[in-house]
Design a protein around this motif. Sequence first.
Motif, PDB file in Angstrom:
ATOM      1  N   ASP A 139       0.843  -1.195   0.000  1.00 29.68           N
ATOM      2  CA  ASP A 139       0.000   0.000   0.000  1.00 29.68           C
ATOM      3  C   ASP A 139       0.879   1.245   0.000  1.00 29.68           C
ATOM      4  OD1 ASP A 139      -2.353  -1.455   0.082  1.00 29.68           O
ATOM      5  OD2 ASP A 139      -2.374  -1.534   2.277  1.00 29.68           O
ATOM      6  N   VAL A 140       0.444   2.275  -0.720  1.00 29.35           N
ATOM      7  CA  VAL A 140       1.132   3.560  -0.753  1.00 29.35           C
ATOM      8  C   VAL A 140       0.222   4.577  -0.079  1.00 29.35           C
ATOM      9  CG1 VAL A 140       2.201   5.315  -2.196  1.00 29.35           C
ATOM     10  CG2 VAL A 140       2.257   2.919  -2.912  1.00 29.35           C
ATOM     11  N   ALA A 141       0.770   5.332   0.880  1.00 32.84           N
ATOM     12  CA  ALA A 141      -0.079   6.242   1.642  1.00 32.84           C
ATOM     13  C   ALA A 141       0.681   7.498   2.027  1.00 32.84           C
ATOM     14  CB  ALA A 141      -0.605   5.547   2.898  1.00 32.84           C
ATOM     15  N   ILE A 142      -0.081   8.516   2.391  1.00 33.68           N
ATOM     16  CA  ILE A 142       0.507   9.765   2.846  1.00 33.68           C
ATOM     17  C   ILE A 142       1.434   9.495   4.035  1.00 33.68           C
ATOM     18  CG2 ILE A 142      -1.384  10.304   4.436  1.00 33.68           C
ATOM     19  CD1 ILE A 142      -1.079  13.255   3.569  1.00 33.68           C
ATOM     20  N   GLY A 143       2.590  10.161   4.035  1.00 27.17           N
ATOM     21  CA  GLY A 143       3.566   9.968   5.095  1.00 27.17           C
ATOM     22  C   GLY A 143       4.617   8.926   4.792  1.00 27.17           C
ATOM     23  N   ASP A 144       4.425   8.112   3.751  1.00 27.05           N
ATOM     24  CA  ASP A 144       5.425   7.100   3.413  1.00 27.05           C
ATOM     25  C   ASP A 144       6.762   7.745   3.073  1.00 27.05           C
ATOM     26  OD1 ASP A 144       3.589   5.116   3.788  1.00 27.05           O
ATOM     27  OD2 ASP A 144       3.495   4.453   1.703  1.00 27.05           O
ATOM     28  N   SER A 169       8.933  12.515   2.176  1.00 22.66           N
ATOM     29  CA  SER A 169       7.739  11.710   2.421  1.00 22.66           C
ATOM     30  C   SER A 169       6.616  12.219   1.533  1.00 22.66           C
ATOM     31  CB  SER A 169       7.324  11.755   3.898  1.00 22.66           C
ATOM     32  OG  SER A 169       6.968  13.070   4.280  1.00 22.66           O
ATOM     33  N   ILE A 170       5.622  11.389   1.347  1.00 22.04           N
ATOM     34  CA  ILE A 170       4.443  11.783   0.568  1.00 22.04           C
ATOM     35  C   ILE A 170       3.644  12.791   1.390  1.00 22.04           C
ATOM     36  CG2 ILE A 170       2.302  10.981  -0.489  1.00 22.04           C
ATOM     37  CD1 ILE A 170       3.650   8.267  -0.911  1.00 22.04           C
ATOM     38  N   ALA A 171       3.391  13.949   0.815  1.00 18.87           N
ATOM     39  CA  ALA A 171       2.802  15.047   1.581  1.00 18.87           C
ATOM     40  C   ALA A 171       1.364  15.366   1.194  1.00 18.87           C
ATOM     41  CB  ALA A 171       3.657  16.309   1.435  1.00 18.87           C
ATOM     42  N   LEU A 185       2.302  15.672  -3.887  1.00 17.32           N
ATOM     43  CA  LEU A 185       3.301  16.518  -3.242  1.00 17.32           C
ATOM     44  C   LEU A 185       4.257  15.692  -2.387  1.00 17.32           C
ATOM     45  CD1 LEU A 185       1.210  19.617  -2.050  1.00 17.32           C
ATOM     46  CD2 LEU A 185       2.287  19.193  -4.276  1.00 17.32           C
ATOM     47  N   THR A 186       5.507  16.156  -2.326  1.00 18.66           N
ATOM     48  CA  THR A 186       6.486  15.599  -1.406  1.00 18.66           C
ATOM     49  C   THR A 186       7.033  16.746  -0.557  1.00 18.66           C
ATOM     50  OG1 THR A 186       8.472  15.954  -2.785  1.00 18.66           O
ATOM     51  CG2 THR A 186       7.143  13.976  -3.230  1.00 18.66           C
ATOM     52  N   ASP A 187       7.691  16.384   0.542  1.00 14.83           N
ATOM     53  CA  ASP A 187       8.209  17.441   1.424  1.00 14.83           C
ATOM     54  C   ASP A 187       9.731  17.450   1.480  1.00 14.83           C
ATOM     55  OD1 ASP A 187       8.737  15.177   2.900  1.00 14.83           O
ATOM     56  OD2 ASP A 187       7.977  15.975   4.791  1.00 14.83           O
TER      57      ASP A 187
END
Length: 255
Positions: A139-144, A169-171, A185-187
């Motif tokens: 699974d791919v999710a925010i924060g990864d 991380s995925i933002a 978005l990424t951070d």
Amino acid sequence: MDWSTAIPDAPHALEEVLLATAHIRTYTGVQHLTNASGFFFRRDAQLFLVTNLHVLHDEPSGHFPDRIEIALHTSAEDLSKIAIFSIPLFAGGVALWRKAMDTAGLVDITVIEISLDRLPEQTLLRAFDVSHLEAADDDVAIGDGLSIVGFPLGFHDTVHYLAVARGASIASAYGVRFQRQGYFLTDARTHRGSSGSPVLRRRRMVSSGRPLRAWQLLGVHSTRMDMRTRDVIEDESLGLNCAWYADILLVLTAS
């Protein structure tokens, strides 16, 4: 070229992802214009160099190079040995790079095919392929956690000509087109020269003996994201970036 050939044993383990990433220098004639990043992508028997469209053609800034150069490793035993490889961007006045549209307009990703018979002898490179776009039950999710591998400000290991990585991380909600655009978005902390870097996520389940399979290719880093209404004195930059979804490569590399 035998794509399945593993890197021979070396004194220090080398991430194969570094051999799949390229430093791009754009030129008009002999005049050097800009630095950028890119990576190799294989589709069946074809090899492509992937980067941002604005790296090769950008009307707002008047950036119109006619060729690019990349450095290719030519020895597994001595990574300091490289060959400079020039790639023309036009033939007979026709652009050799490809572009694609989605429902929001032009996508800031481009590919240019590399003729395998033009590569220097003993070229040592690796390439992502369609399998790297697959989730493989992860699974791919925010924060990864992510890695953005490239050449910020042109910076790299100048002895071995290897890229560097920024952690990120995925933002934003992954799988949702941010503000209806074809990116998430990424951070990461990024700089000029990172444009075209692969945005990668390390898989939890990895096939043994296939080091490059450890990575899932989620996107292509494009630009920094900020707010026009930000008070530049009171407020820091958001520190966010646009990463275009990598599945557009299926369109760009189709025969």
